[in-house]
Write an enzyme that holds these catalytic residues in place. Structure first.
Site, mmCIF file in Angstrom:
data_model
loop_
_atom_site.group_PDB
_atom_site.id
_atom_site.type_symbol
_atom_site.label_atom_id
_atom_site.label_comp_id
_atom_site.label_asym_id
_atom_site.label_seq_id
_atom_site.Cartn_x
_atom_site.Cartn_y
_atom_site.Cartn_z
ATOM 1 N N GLU A 49 -68.020 51.930 -1.354
ATOM 2 C CA GLU A 49 -67.526 50.572 -1.120
ATOM 3 C C GLU A 49 -66.724 50.489 0.178
ATOM 4 O O GLU A 49 -66.887 49.538 0.963
ATOM 5 C CB GLU A 49 -66.664 50.129 -2.301
ATOM 6 C CG GLU A 49 -65.908 48.819 -2.095
ATOM 7 C CD GLU A 49 -66.795 47.605 -1.945
ATOM 8 O OE1 GLU A 49 -66.284 46.552 -1.512
ATOM 9 O OE2 GLU A 49 -68.012 47.690 -2.250
ATOM 10 N N HIS A 108 -74.793 36.371 -1.458
ATOM 11 C CA HIS A 108 -74.217 37.278 -0.459
ATOM 12 C C HIS A 108 -75.329 37.988 0.316
ATOM 13 O O HIS A 108 -75.295 38.069 1.552
ATOM 14 C CB HIS A 108 -73.315 38.287 -1.167
ATOM 15 C CG HIS A 108 -72.677 39.289 -0.257
ATOM 16 N ND1 HIS A 108 -71.956 38.938 0.859
ATOM 17 C CD2 HIS A 108 -72.643 40.647 -0.294
ATOM 18 C CE1 HIS A 108 -71.506 40.022 1.466
ATOM 19 N NE2 HIS A 108 -71.920 41.070 0.787
#
EC number: 1.17.99.9
Length: 311
Positions: free
Chosen positions: A58, A123
């Site tokens: 991440e 997204h």
């Protein structure tokens, strides 16, 4: 300076592609909460003290997204300054920047307010537009259109209909695929082309999501095949259209093969990333054809005006 801008355009394009693949990696590995609900910090820290694999994935995605933001901003400024004489430059620069900002905001929203499948699908869709815009800007900077003599290109209404239609439909198919990924429906149907040997029709939500994507993907495969046949028959003298559709068909074929392999390899990471790679490249090629379609209208008007003057 132009040499620097060309290198910048290539690096920016690669960075945005890495961002797209990084997003797919985050989803595939379930690393969306690797930094908790903290943004832009990671677990409330600038440099996280506890580095799990999910946190590393991440955090890496956030760093590449941040570098992409800097590179895209710089590329937009320089292209606006040095290539403003090219008609599409300003539009593409604005699209690249606006959709990159929107992408970052959607990513932040997904972290702070939860990993909602619809938000994550949007997204990815926004990221794809930003990527395609930068790719088109790169093509302008490298003057690809001049090498293919695209400035004299004139297409009929039928070809432009297929270009615009396939591109819009491709974008919708992307959303169905993103929804499959974010709904964890990749393996909802263990067989192909039907959902299951025992029950060919879907019976619950995840199976409907998976089969809906398959039907949408089959339709775009058939549509691109038909458009390629038209290009081969009628546009041999226009190599940019001719090869544009051939490349599109190759990419959609690879996309289909990888999509099938996703099912039979138990949704392996490599297949999932290749699936994202091929659709990103396909959408960029289709967007380039769209840009040529808009030019064709202008070229046709100029040709008609010149013809009247000569008479």
């Amino acid at each position: 300076m132009q040499r620097f801008i060309k290198w910048l355009a290539v690096i920016t394009s690669l960075d945005l592609l890495i961002v797209l693949l990084g997003g797919a990696l985050v989803t595939k590995t379930g690393s969306g909460q690797g930094c908790g609900k903290s943004w832009p910090l990671c677990n409330g820290e600038f440099v996280p003290s506890n580095l799990s694999m999910e946190t590393i994935i991440e955090l890496s995605h956030r760093l590449t997204s941040g570098s992409a933001g800097i590179l895209v901003t710089l590329l937009c400024i320089l292209s606006w300054k040095y290539y403003k004489h090219v008609r599409e430059t300003k539009t593409l620069a604005i699209l690249s920047f606006v959709f990159l900002v929107a992408q970052a905001l959607m990513g932040a929203a997904a972290v702070v307010w939860g990993q909602m499948p619809a938000v994550l699908a949007i997204h990815f869709g926004i990221s794809l537009i930003s990527f395609a815009s930068v790719i088109l800007l790169t093509c302008l900077i490298f003057e690809i259109d001049q090498k293919f003599d695209a400035r004299s290109l004139i297409m009929d209404k039928k070809m432009k209909f297929h270009i615009y239609g396939v591109t819009i439909y491709c974008y919708l198919v992307v959303y169905t695929g993103a929804l499959v990924r974010h709904e964890r429906a990749s393996l909802a149907c263990p067989d192909f082309p039907l959902c299951s040997k025992n029950r060919p029709m879907p019976t619950q939500l995840h199976e409907w999501v998976q089969m809906g994507h398959r039907v949408a993907a089959m339709l775009i495969f058939a549509w691109i095949l038909y458009a390629m046949i038209l290009a081969i028959r009628h546009y041999k003298q226009q190599p940019v259209v001719y090869w544009g559709w051939i490349i599109s068909f190759i990419l959609v074929t690879l996309q289909a093969i990888v999509g099938i392999l996703v099912v039979f390899t138990n949704a392996s990471l490599a297949m999932a990333l290749l699936h994202s790679l091929f659709i990103s490249c396909l959408f960029a090629v289709l967007c380039y054809l769209v840009m040529l379609g808009t030019r064709s209208k202008v070229n046709a008007k100029e040709a008609a005006s010149t013809s009247k003057q000569t008479k």
